[in-house]
Design an enzyme around this catalytic site. Sequence first.
Site, PDB file in Angstrom:
ATOM      1  N   GLY A   1     -29.867  50.591  41.289  1.00  0.00           N
ATOM      2  CA  GLY A   1     -31.020  51.193  40.601  1.00  0.00           C
ATOM      3  C   GLY A   1     -32.205  50.255  40.758  1.00  0.00           C
ATOM      4  O   GLY A   1     -32.177  49.129  40.245  1.00  0.00           O
TER       5      GLY A   1
ATOM      6  N   VAL B   1     -35.879  48.697  35.044  1.00  0.00           N
ATOM      7  CA  VAL B   1     -34.981  47.628  34.578  1.00  0.00           C
ATOM      8  C   VAL B   1     -34.376  46.894  35.775  1.00  0.00           C
ATOM      9  O   VAL B   1     -34.322  45.653  35.805  1.00  0.00           O
ATOM     10  CB  VAL B   1     -33.850  48.190  33.681  1.00  0.00           C
ATOM     11  CG1 VAL B   1     -32.901  47.072  33.259  1.00  0.00           C
ATOM     12  CG2 VAL B   1     -34.423  48.888  32.459  1.00  0.00           C
TER      13      VAL B   1
ATOM     14  N   ASP C   1     -30.744  51.670  45.762  1.00  0.00           N
ATOM     15  CA  ASP C   1     -31.161  52.898  45.076  1.00  0.00           C
ATOM     16  C   ASP C   1     -30.935  54.063  46.035  1.00  0.00           C
ATOM     17  O   ASP C   1     -30.795  53.870  47.246  1.00  0.00           O
ATOM     18  CB  ASP C   1     -32.655  52.798  44.707  1.00  0.00           C
ATOM     19  CG  ASP C   1     -33.038  53.702  43.540  1.00  0.00           C
ATOM     20  OD1 ASP C   1     -33.340  53.177  42.444  1.00  0.00           O
ATOM     21  OD2 ASP C   1     -33.037  54.943  43.718  1.00  0.00           O
TER      22      ASP C   1
ATOM     23  N   ASN D   1     -27.833  53.965  29.933  1.00  0.00           N
ATOM     24  CA  ASN D   1     -27.552  54.588  28.627  1.00  0.00           C
ATOM     25  C   ASN D   1     -26.914  55.959  28.750  1.00  0.00           C
ATOM     26  O   ASN D   1     -27.108  56.618  29.774  1.00  0.00           O
ATOM     27  CB  ASN D   1     -28.864  54.723  27.848  1.00  0.00           C
ATOM     28  CG  ASN D   1     -29.213  53.447  27.101  1.00  0.00           C
ATOM     29  OD1 ASN D   1     -28.334  52.805  26.541  1.00  0.00           O
ATOM     30  ND2 ASN D   1     -30.492  53.087  27.096  1.00  0.00           N
TER      31      ASN D   1
ATOM     32  N   HIS E   1     -24.883  50.674  20.979  1.00  0.00           N
ATOM     33  CA  HIS E   1     -26.314  50.579  21.260  1.00  0.00           C
ATOM     34  C   HIS E   1     -26.961  51.933  20.964  1.00  0.00           C
ATOM     35  O   HIS E   1     -27.411  52.638  21.831  1.00  0.00           O
ATOM     36  CB  HIS E   1     -26.493  50.213  22.734  1.00  0.00           C
ATOM     37  CG  HIS E   1     -27.913  49.985  23.143  1.00  0.00           C
ATOM     38  ND1 HIS E   1     -28.758  49.132  22.482  1.00  0.00           N
ATOM     39  CD2 HIS E   1     -28.641  50.492  24.164  1.00  0.00           C
ATOM     40  CE1 HIS E   1     -29.932  49.134  23.083  1.00  0.00           C
ATOM     41  NE2 HIS E   1     -29.894  49.953  24.104  1.00  0.00           N
TER      42      HIS E   1
END
Length: 308
Positions: free
Chosen positions: A9, A13, A33, A120, A175
């Site tokens: 990625g 981030v 990526d 996430n 989280h």
Amino acid sequence: MNRKVTVIGSGNVGATAARSIADKELADVVILDILDGVPQGKGLDILEACPVEGSDARVLGTNDYVDTADSDIVVITAGLARKPGMSRDDLLAKNHAIIKGVTEQVMKHSPNCIIIPVTNPLDAMAQVVYRVSELPRERVIGMAGVLDSARMRAFIAQELNVSVENIHAFVLGGHGDAMVPLPRYSTVAGIPITELIDAERIDSIVQRTAHGGAEIVKLLGTGSAYYAPGSAVVEMVESVLKDKKKILPCSVFLQGEYGIHDLFVGVPCKLGANGLDEIMEITLTDEETVALNKSAEAVRELVQLIDV
Ligand SMILES: NC(=O)c1ccc[n+]([C@@H]2O[C@H](COP(=O)([O-])OP(=O)(O)OC[C@H]3O[C@@H](n4cnc5c(N)ncnc54)[C@H](O)[C@@H]3O)[C@@H](O)[C@H]2O)c1
């Protein structure tokens, strides 16, 4: 340099973490990526910053997993980030599919790596990585607690006007919105903040910490936080590569610790060369235990939805 870190990625981030790893000369860096040209462009840009930073790290951007072969650590940031009004959990189904595919590719080329999932909803995605990779639990360590604690440290430093270096903060649990900041274990030069800040102000710091991600999502308007998440990833990478054995809150697969079974939840961990060295079990009050269990249940609901 004989250490290699791959970042999957090359978005906000991923690129931020890759740049910092290269700047600090912690390892050679591969950034991958699915977008054509983006990882190559960002990789080259980071490489060209290295002479200024005094770093001899080799940096490569790619779309090909062959270039990631034999990585010591793989950081997974691939996937969708939140938009305003979205919770981390809204990302579940799409990121599940992405993380499954990414993990399969990673394992083909770096079967002995340590994986740091970041995508996430973090704890559920870490559980996907763990199940798909079939790595021992010591080698799958989710990043979230270092970020949440850093946010709490920043707020405590502002409140008391003291150096962030004097501050330790502890945030346990998943989280998500039910994360568990622990004021009793959060200290300034060894003094618990409960002796320095009144209960009402502590509560507002705790609330701001728990919603720290959403605060930034709302301000940015598009995308979510990445400078502090990038720094948090790098602290974990450094503790592993240098075998520092730092105690950091990380999301790991619990097998009875804190009374939680077969689930990724954030707890204090010692990180060294083999990944997770040890889970530190601290004593919790009844109230803290209830909050931790509630947070763990929120993770379990997500994990059950995707059946991992
Ligand atoms: N754990 C934490 O504390 C934490 C903190 C911040 C962000 N995050 C999460 O990290 C993830 C990345 O955030 P971001 O801001 O960098 O998002 P971003 O959109 O800037 O970058 C994500 C990148 O992933 C790439 N990608 C998508 N599918 C891919 C695949 N199959 N293989 C390889 N790359 C792929 C995209 O092309 C994009 O470049 C999000 O899920 C975000 O919610 C977690």
